[in-house]
Structures are given as structure tokens and as C-alpha cells.
Scaffold this active site. Structure first.
Site, short mmCIF file in Angstrom:
data_model
loop_
_atom_site.label_atom_id
_atom_site.label_comp_id
_atom_site.label_asym_id
_atom_site.label_seq_id
_atom_site.Cartn_x
_atom_site.Cartn_y
_atom_site.Cartn_z
N HIS A 189 45.63 43.62 50.19
CA HIS A 189 45.78 44.11 48.96
C HIS A 189 46.64 45.37 49.00
CE1 HIS A 189 45.26 45.43 44.45
NE2 HIS A 189 45.77 44.33 44.28
N ASP B 258 48.03 41.13 43.20
CA ASP B 258 46.65 41.26 42.55
C ASP B 258 46.16 39.49 42.61
OD1 ASP B 258 47.00 43.66 42.19
OD2 ASP B 258 47.39 43.40 40.05
#
Length: 117
Positions: A46, A92
Site C-alpha cells: 500500500h 486502498d
């Protein structure tokens, strides 16, 4: 953005975002060293995705507003009309799904930073 990401995490894991705020070497602010487990690897991926959003696409991922749906733990990025919105939403979404699949080890919450050198 970070608020949408928090809500995505809640959608897929039913855990508080605070459980991930200081987990391993990469979950939370910054990151270094080798990820300690699969969940920490999710956070590194991420972080790298946000880095690509900034460097390659010129986005501000922590502040980019986007649209998504959460239904029964399933996340779908909606029709976001810009490359940044779409890219960040997928960063996300991918992380939230990864969090849901990875085991959570309480021993890796608030670990000693020297482990992350």
C-alpha cells in the site's frame, strides 16, 4: 483518501483502523526494513502504491476523494472520473482486501523499531 481507506478497512475486516496504525514495520506512518508478516507486507504494498500515485501519476493519495461501494465485505471502486481517483481507490481497495486475508498477530502491534532496520 485516508478517511475512505479507514472505512474500507472497517468494511473488509470489521476491525478498528487503530489496530493497523502501528502494526509491524509498515502499517502506519512511514516504514523501513523487512515486513514482519503478511499483514505488514500488505501495508508495504500500500505504501508503494501511494508512492507510485505521487511520483508517476502526480496524485495526492492521502487527500484524493473517490467513490466506492461496500456491500457484505465486498469493495468496488465506482466510476471515478480521473486517473488519480481511480488509481488511489484501487490502492486502498487492494490493501483493505489484503488486510482481510492476512492473519493479525498481536505480537506485531507496536513492535520494537530496531526490528525494522
Amino acid at each position: 483518501n485516508l478517511i475512505d481507506f479507514k472505512n474500507m478497512i472497517k468494511c473488509t475486516t470489521k476491525r478498528s483502523v487503530l489496530d493497523f496504525a502501528d502494526y509491524g514495520c509498515y502499517c502506519g506512518s512511514g516504514g523501513s526494513g523487512t515486513p514482519v508478516d503478511d499483514l505488514d507486507r500488505c501495508c508495504k504494498v500500500h505504501d508503494d502504491c501511494y508512492g507510485e500515485a505521487e511520483k508517476v501519476h502526480g496524485c495526492w493519495p492521502k487527500w484524493t476523494l473517490y467513490s466506492y461501494d461496500c456491500s457484505n465485505g465486498q469493495l468496488t471502486c465506482k466510476d471515478n472520473n480521473t486517473k488519480c481517483k481511480d488509481f488511489v481507490c484501487n490502492c486502498d481497495r487492494t490493501a483493505a482486501i489484503c488486510f482481510a486475508k492476512a492473519p493479525y498477530d498481536d505480537n506485531n502491534f507496536m513492535i520494537n523499531n530496531p526490528r525494522c532496520q
